[in-house]
Design a protein around this motif. Structure first.
Motif, short mmCIF file in Angstrom:
data_model
loop_
_atom_site.label_atom_id
_atom_site.label_comp_id
_atom_site.label_asym_id
_atom_site.label_seq_id
_atom_site.Cartn_x
_atom_site.Cartn_y
_atom_site.Cartn_z
N ASP A 178 0.89 -1.16 0.00
CA ASP A 178 0.00 0.00 0.00
C ASP A 178 0.93 1.21 0.00
O ASP A 178 1.14 1.86 1.01
CB ASP A 178 -0.85 -0.10 1.30
CG ASP A 178 -1.65 1.14 1.60
OD1 ASP A 178 -1.97 1.89 0.66
OD2 ASP A 178 -1.96 1.36 2.78
N GLY B 25 3.86 0.87 6.91
CA GLY B 25 3.18 1.91 7.69
C GLY B 25 3.08 1.51 9.15
O GLY B 25 4.07 1.11 9.77
N SER C 263 10.50 4.65 7.45
CA SER C 263 10.55 5.48 8.66
C SER C 263 10.75 4.62 9.90
O SER C 263 9.99 3.68 10.14
CB SER C 263 9.24 6.27 8.75
OG SER C 263 8.87 6.43 10.09
N GLN D 271 -3.90 4.36 7.45
CA GLN D 271 -3.97 3.02 8.04
C GLN D 271 -5.12 2.22 7.41
O GLN D 271 -6.22 2.73 7.26
CB GLN D 271 -4.21 3.13 9.56
CG GLN D 271 -4.33 1.77 10.23
CD GLN D 271 -4.64 1.88 11.73
OE1 GLN D 271 -4.70 2.99 12.27
NE2 GLN D 271 -4.83 0.76 12.38
N ARG E 237 10.84 -0.95 -7.89
CA ARG E 237 10.56 -1.72 -6.67
C ARG E 237 9.67 -2.92 -6.97
O ARG E 237 9.89 -4.02 -6.45
CB ARG E 237 9.93 -0.81 -5.61
CG ARG E 237 10.97 0.09 -4.97
CD ARG E 237 10.40 1.26 -4.19
NE ARG E 237 11.48 2.07 -3.64
CZ ARG E 237 12.22 2.94 -4.33
NH1 ARG E 237 11.99 3.12 -5.63
NH2 ARG E 237 13.20 3.61 -3.76
C1 LIG Z 1 0.12 4.39 2.64
S1 LIG Z 1 1.26 4.11 3.92
C2 LIG Z 1 1.00 2.43 4.36
C3 LIG Z 1 -0.10 2.28 5.37
C4 LIG Z 1 -0.28 0.84 5.82
N1 LIG Z 1 -0.92 0.02 4.83
C5 LIG Z 1 -1.07 0.76 7.12
O1 LIG Z 1 -2.12 0.13 7.19
O2 LIG Z 1 -0.61 1.40 8.10
C6 LIG Z 1 2.74 4.07 3.00
C7 LIG Z 1 4.01 3.86 3.85
O3 LIG Z 1 5.10 3.68 2.97
C8 LIG Z 1 6.26 4.21 3.60
N2 LIG Z 1 7.26 4.42 2.54
C9 LIG Z 1 7.34 5.41 1.63
N3 LIG Z 1 8.37 5.21 0.79
C10 LIG Z 1 8.95 4.03 1.17
C11 LIG Z 1 10.03 3.26 0.68
N4 LIG Z 1 10.75 3.68 -0.38
N5 LIG Z 1 10.34 2.09 1.30
C12 LIG Z 1 9.63 1.67 2.36
N6 LIG Z 1 8.58 2.36 2.88
C13 LIG Z 1 8.24 3.52 2.28
C14 LIG Z 1 5.77 5.45 4.30
O4 LIG Z 1 6.64 5.80 5.38
C15 LIG Z 1 4.39 5.02 4.77
O5 LIG Z 1 4.44 4.53 6.10
#
Ligand SMILES: C[S@@+](CC[C@H](N)C(=O)[O-])C[C@H]1O[C@@H](n2cnc3c(N)ncnc32)[C@H](O)[C@@H]1O
Length: 476
Positions: free
Chosen positions: A31, A272, A293, A246, A112
């Motif tokens: 996601d 996330g 993060s 979330q 990716r």
């Molecule tokens: C839409 S949120 C995911 C939410 C998750 N499905 C949940 O239920 O909490 C996307 C997440 O991807 C992370 N993110 C962004 N770029 C990323 C990367 N290159 N590698 C890993 N995580 C990444 C962000 O920090 C964020 O927490």
């Protein structure tokens, strides 16, 4: 591979064959950021709403020199030339409102997604959760990386009931996300699921049904029998972590039950606050979660330790860009003050932080907030709060006294100064000697907590904070 969390760009982990060997994962759910051109902040719930929210992650893309380099690399390799063409096409939509941010997004997602294919088992499945902002482009990228013949379904997930200003929109109201489901190759593992027949359900000819239930179609949460609302639209849900975007646990449970065998491995490369890994743990699957993060990964570990008796801080492997000892913690503090604060707060389970890079001082002396529950004689549980202040360097006597003032200003019970061991004597000499009590003990209003103790998972000197679901106290 049992319970592993990486604080890292997922590309680095996906390229690491030791971390994720070839064909080692049964199911990938991702996601990722949707290219929504938004900044997602963590709202701090409760009485401190006026303080600033922390930036959880950013979903804003711009074309960079690195993207140009990557695109040339893709163009020079026959295996990735088609992906480069999709990115070039996105660039060409600039005049029609798409633009280079879309191209950068697709380029980075394409690389990716290609790397994800390597780690999937031959009968594995991948579910890509996205929304109309980019779903049609992502389908092209998925077709390219996984092959058109491996496309299985486009699942429409109705987010749920709509209220408030959304209903005022002129035009059709958006109320769904899209989940693109692909196999790696051939026939993937699939355990078909059914919704129980509703009371009084009859077949078209009036007879009673004999089957296992209503087989689930590719439109989810779209009928009265199929309830799978987003938790984000509910004003109250025990699942809610306050993490933007979330997803609902039941949604992930459906996907995992169908597409990961009981002894299988689930990977969420953009995890996330950990909905996927939480659902995997509850269904007894092994799991790997990755998030760029370290705040998110800290939050996930905390969430799981609280939720499951069998999960402890010790049996979740924390890897990636997370300090493992005082020198690496010091290096992070020097390299990036905000990331250091986020890591500390995620690690100790603090709820919210108010710093945003570029807004110095906006936090008003608050980097995080710990919720705790004093044990009262009347057995009524009411949360109280401790303000967390994180110092990656020198701690002055003034800073310690200022924390005491901040505790008063925000009208909370306690304050915790997190700093390296060498400054603990300053905290101890300057802190006020006031205490507060509950039925189990007496605690300092201001306390120091060393990074060294944090790395050893030593407990804070606070009343109950962090419960197992059954109510047992966390020991670490
Ligand atoms: C839409 S949120 C995911 C939410 C998750 N499905 C949940 O239920 O909490 C996307 C997440 O991807 C992370 N993110 C962004 N770029 C990323 C990367 N290159 N590698 C890993 N995580 C990444 C962000 O920090 C964020 O927490």
């Amino acid at each position: 591979m049992n319970r592993i969390l990486y604080a890292s760009d997922c590309l680095d982990v996906l390229h690491d064959r030791e971390a994720l060997p070839d064909e080692s994962v049964d199911l990938i759910y991702l996601d990722p950021p949707f290219n929504s051109n938004s900044q997602y902040n963590l709202p701090f719930k409760g009485k401190y709403k006026s303080a600033r929210a922390v930036e959880a992650f950013s979903d804003t893309w711009t074309w960079t020199d690195k993207d140009t380099e990557l695109l040339h690399e893709l163009e020079s390799d026959p295996r990735t030339r088609s992906l480069a063409n999709i990115v070039r096409f996105a660039q060409s939509t600039e005049q029609t409102g798409g633009g280079t941010s879309l191209a950068s997004y697709l380029l980075n997602m394409g690389i990716r997604l290609g790397a994800m294919r390597r780690v999937l088992k031959r009968n594995g499945s991948i579910y890509l959760h996205c929304d109309p902002t980019a779903s049609h482009y992502l389908k092209l990228v998925m077709d390219d990386r996984f092959g058109r013949k491996n496309f299985r379904n486009e699942i429409v997930w109705r987010i749920g009931w709509v209220s408030g200003f959304k209903t005022q929109k002129k035009g059709w109201i958006r109320n769904h996300d899209t989940i693109l489901y692909y196999a790696k190759e051939g026939i993937p593992y699939f355990d078909k699921e059914y919704i129980p027949y509703p009371n009084g359900y009859k077949r078209r000819d009036g007879s009673l049904p004999k089957g296992k239930g209503i087989p689930i179609e590719d439109t989810w949460n779209c009928s009265r029998a199929d309830i799978l609302d987003s938790i984000m639209i509910k004003s109250f849900s025990t699942e809610k972590m306050g993490y933007p975007t979330q997803k609902t646990q039941a949604l992930l449970e459906r996907i995992i039950k169908a597409s990961c065998p009981p002894d299988g491995v689930v990977l969420d490369p953009f995890c996330g606050c950990g909905t996927t890994v939480h659902a995997a743990e509850s269904l007894d699957r092994r799991w790997v979660g990755i998030d760029i993060s370290s705040f998110a990964t800290g939050l996930v570990r905390d969430r799981l330790v609280r939720a499951f008796d069998q999960v402890t801080k010790e049996n979740v492997q924390m890897r990636g860009n997370i300090p493992k000892d005082p020198p690496s913690a010091r290096a992070l503090a020097q390299r990036d003050k905000f990331e250091f604060e986020k890591w500390v707060c995620g690690h100790i389970g603090a709820e919210g932080m108010f710093h945003n890079p570029g807004t110095p001082g906006a936090d008003g002396g608050v980097d995080g907030v710990m919720k705790f529950f004093p044990v009262r004689p009347d057995k009524k549980w009411r949360a109280e709060y401790a303000i967390v202040q994180v110092k990656g360097g020198h701690v002055t006597p003034d800073a310690v006294r200022a924390l005491r003032e901040t505790v008063d200003r925000f009208d909370v019970t306690a304050g915790v100064m997190v700093c390296f061991d060498q400054y603990m004597s300053t905290v101890d000499n300057q802190r006020s000697r006031e205490t507060f009590s509950d039925a189990l003990g007496t605690y300092p209003v201001i306390q120091g907590y060393s990074v060294e103790n944090l790395l050893a998972d030593a407990p804070l000197n606070l009343p109950l904070y962090g419960f197992k679901r059954q109510g047992a106290l966390l020991t670490a």
